[in-house]
Design an enzyme around this catalytic site. Structure first.
Site, mmCIF file in Angstrom:
data_model
loop_
_atom_site.group_PDB
_atom_site.id
_atom_site.type_symbol
_atom_site.label_atom_id
_atom_site.label_comp_id
_atom_site.label_asym_id
_atom_site.label_seq_id
_atom_site.Cartn_x
_atom_site.Cartn_y
_atom_site.Cartn_z
ATOM 1 N N ASN A 7 38.824 5.001 6.446
ATOM 2 C CA ASN A 7 37.393 5.273 6.327
ATOM 3 C C ASN A 7 37.138 6.474 7.232
ATOM 4 O O ASN A 7 37.025 6.322 8.445
ATOM 5 C CB ASN A 7 36.619 4.042 6.793
ATOM 6 N N LYS A 14 38.505 5.548 10.872
ATOM 7 C CA LYS A 14 38.834 4.134 11.072
ATOM 8 C C LYS A 14 39.959 3.782 10.117
ATOM 9 O O LYS A 14 39.971 4.250 8.978
ATOM 10 C CB LYS A 14 37.626 3.255 10.719
ATOM 11 N N ARG A 71 37.934 4.844 1.601
ATOM 12 C CA ARG A 71 36.532 4.559 1.310
ATOM 13 C C ARG A 71 35.845 5.902 1.070
ATOM 14 O O ARG A 71 35.896 6.798 1.920
ATOM 15 C CB ARG A 71 35.883 3.855 2.487
ATOM 16 N N HIS A 160 26.854 0.255 -0.583
ATOM 17 C CA HIS A 160 27.463 -1.024 -0.175
ATOM 18 C C HIS A 160 28.153 -1.721 -1.345
ATOM 19 O O HIS A 160 28.361 -2.932 -1.329
ATOM 20 C CB HIS A 160 26.420 -2.030 0.375
ATOM 21 N N ARG A 221 16.361 2.279 9.845
ATOM 22 C CA ARG A 221 15.765 2.902 8.652
ATOM 23 C C ARG A 221 14.572 2.100 8.171
ATOM 24 O O ARG A 221 14.587 0.870 8.192
ATOM 25 C CB ARG A 221 16.799 2.975 7.520
ATOM 26 N N ASN A 314 25.835 -13.811 10.652
ATOM 27 C CA ASN A 314 25.727 -14.347 12.015
ATOM 28 C C ASN A 314 24.350 -14.763 12.494
ATOM 29 O O ASN A 314 24.243 -15.576 13.404
ATOM 30 C CB ASN A 314 26.248 -13.304 13.007
ATOM 31 N N GLU A 364 35.299 -5.279 3.424
ATOM 32 C CA GLU A 364 35.429 -4.107 2.556
ATOM 33 C C GLU A 364 36.859 -3.571 2.542
ATOM 34 O O GLU A 364 37.346 -3.108 1.518
ATOM 35 C CB GLU A 364 34.438 -3.021 3.009
HETATM 36 P P1 AMP Z 1 27.083 -4.638 10.672
HETATM 37 O O1 AMP Z 1 26.469 -3.296 10.360
HETATM 38 O O2 AMP Z 1 27.479 -5.405 9.446
HETATM 39 O O3 AMP Z 1 28.158 -4.571 11.700
HETATM 40 O O4 AMP Z 1 25.899 -5.520 11.337
HETATM 41 C C1 AMP Z 1 25.266 -5.127 12.538
HETATM 42 C C2 AMP Z 1 24.093 -6.061 12.799
HETATM 43 O O5 AMP Z 1 24.580 -7.414 12.828
HETATM 44 C C3 AMP Z 1 23.364 -5.823 14.096
HETATM 45 O O6 AMP Z 1 21.969 -5.855 13.885
HETATM 46 C C4 AMP Z 1 23.777 -7.001 14.953
HETATM 47 O O7 AMP Z 1 22.760 -7.373 15.845
HETATM 48 C C5 AMP Z 1 23.980 -8.086 13.928
HETATM 49 N N1 AMP Z 1 24.881 -9.112 14.466
HETATM 50 C C6 AMP Z 1 26.190 -9.006 14.711
HETATM 51 N N2 AMP Z 1 26.666 -10.144 15.283
HETATM 52 C C7 AMP Z 1 25.604 -10.985 15.399
HETATM 53 C C8 AMP Z 1 25.421 -12.306 15.913
HETATM 54 N N3 AMP Z 1 26.443 -13.004 16.409
HETATM 55 N N4 AMP Z 1 24.183 -12.835 15.846
HETATM 56 C C9 AMP Z 1 23.156 -12.141 15.345
HETATM 57 N N5 AMP Z 1 23.256 -10.889 14.847
HETATM 58 C C10 AMP Z 1 24.461 -10.321 14.876
#
Ligand code: AMP
Length: 378
Positions: A7, A14, A71, A160, A221, A314, A364
């Site tokens: 990526n 990455k 990617r 996505h 955004r 999460n 991904e």
């Molecule tokens: P991503 O772009 O998929 O890596 O997601 C990033 C977002 O996921 C951020 O807003 C983080 O705060 C949220 N996030 C990641 N781990 C957690 C967690 N354990 N609990 C709540 N939000 C999370």
């Protein structure tokens, strides 16, 4: 097959090495500050690839890479599936740069660097937009003069796609429904966020549009807004187009409303009584609820609502907030299942829920590796 998944961004690269037969990850890493002359960083993407190879030495147990999967952010109208890369394909990716100026040129640099190093290794491009090529025209057209589409390519592309595709397959499998008959609303909620309407296993609508700015409230955004906001502020002379581009992409969303772009911090602040954080959660959840309702109709009745990515996987408080507003659809969350931590695809709704609510972790890189192996005969 051993697949190196790359990526590549303009100043970072990455990578992961995946064994597609075993479904395992043998190595992963990140090369940063490409082109930063100070402090021994790689001068260009070629040197970054050299660094990756040096980092991989010893990690592969004497095996060698069979293929490379890249990617690529924008496949425009041309690419609806992963493709084996040749010179013409790299040029096509570069020609799509006007649609993704920050990403496609960097993706092409990564491809060219691998070609220079390993001229004979098969390489595959997997596009973020490709999954959405199945959208019907009434979903991808904006109601603006035809010339803006025919002359400037202004239409909904969606992003996505690799994640939405992967998660759709796993969700159908989890529910024991044949993918070609599976309808769902899939919410990819990360720092960038989009929701996709899936009918018969294929995308029929998605919330990101011409760029990844449209749709849901994201980390930084704005998502949907009235375009006149932009034109009026420019006409008044208080902001330039560049200012607004930055404001809407980098200073809006959760950050704009609460001062923080990270969902964990926003949830914590709201729990401590911070009004801005509470408002940010309310606006973000409400926006997503509207899309879920709309897409439930668009797919002719979803068999499932699926959450994925950082927040979707999460943040149980955000999932709870969203699903609580879906009473009209008969959706009912199992509060215990919702808060339980797990890395596995799972159902978080009650047996009485009109449709199941799922959490399906996205991957991904696994999807890119699988697509690469499939095209390279692995
Ligand atoms: P991503 O772009 O998929 O890596 O997601 C990033 C977002 O996921 C951020 O807003 C983080 O705060 C949220 N996030 C990641 N781990 C957690 C967690 N354990 N609990 C709540 N939000 C999370």
């Amino acid at each position: 097959m051993l697949v190196l998944v790359i990526n590549s961004g303009s100043s970072s690269l990455k990578y992961q090495v995946r064994d597609t037969a075993a479904g395992s990850r043998l190595a992963n890493g990140l090369v940063e500050r490409i082109g930063d002359a100070s402090g021994g960083h790689p001068a260009d993407h070629g040197e970054a690839i050299e660094q990756v190879l040096a980092e991989l030495e010893g990690a592969l147990g004497g095996r060698s890479i069979d293929a490379v999967g890249h990617r690529v952010v924008h496949g425009g109208e041309r690419f609806g599936a992963p493709v084996l890369i040749d010179n013409e394909i790299v040029r096509a990716i570069e020609r799509l740069a006007p649609l993704a100026p920050l990403h496609n040129p960097a993706n092409a640099l990564g491809i060219r660097a691998v070609t220079a190093k390993w001229p004979r290794i098969p390489q595959v491009a997997v596009f973020d937009t490709a999954f959405h090529r199945t959208m019907p025209e009434h979903a991808w057209r904006y109601a603006i003069p035809d010339a803006l589409y025919t002359e400037h390519g202004v239409r909904r592309y969606g992003f996505h796609g690799t994640s939405h595709d992967y998660v759709t397959g796993l969700a159908a499998e989890l529910l024991g429904i044949e993918r070609s008959r599976f309808n769902a609303v899939v919410a990819h909620l990360g720092n960038g966020a989009s929701v996709t309407a899936v009918r018969g296993g294929a995308s029929v609508d998605t919330s990101m549009g011409y760029t990844p700015l449209e749709g849901l409230v994201m980390g930084t955004r704005s998502g949907d807004l009235d375009p006149s906001i932009v034109t009026q502020l420019i006409v008044r002379g208080e902001y330039t187009a560049g200012d607004l581009d930055r404001i809407l992409n980098q200073d809006s969303g959760l950050k704009g409303l609460s001062g923080n772009n990270d969902m964990r911090s926003v949830v914590e602040a709201a729990a401590e009584g911070d009004d801005g954080a509470e408002l940010a959660l309310a606006v973000a959840a409400y926006r997503l609820q509207k899309y879920i309702g709309g897409y439930h109709v668009a797919v002719g009745g979803a068999h499932a609502l699926v959450f994925t990515a950082g927040i979707g996987e999460n943040s149980w408080p955000f999932r709870e907030r969203v699903v609580e507003g879906l009473g009209a659809l008969g959706v009912e969350l199992d509060r215990y299942a919702n808060v339980r931590r797990s890395g596995a695809p799972r159902v978080i709704s009650t047996p009485e829920s009109a449709i199941p609510v799922l959490v399906v972790p996205t991957d991904e890189e696994a999807q890119i590796a699988a697509a690469t192996a499939a095209l390279c005969g692995g």
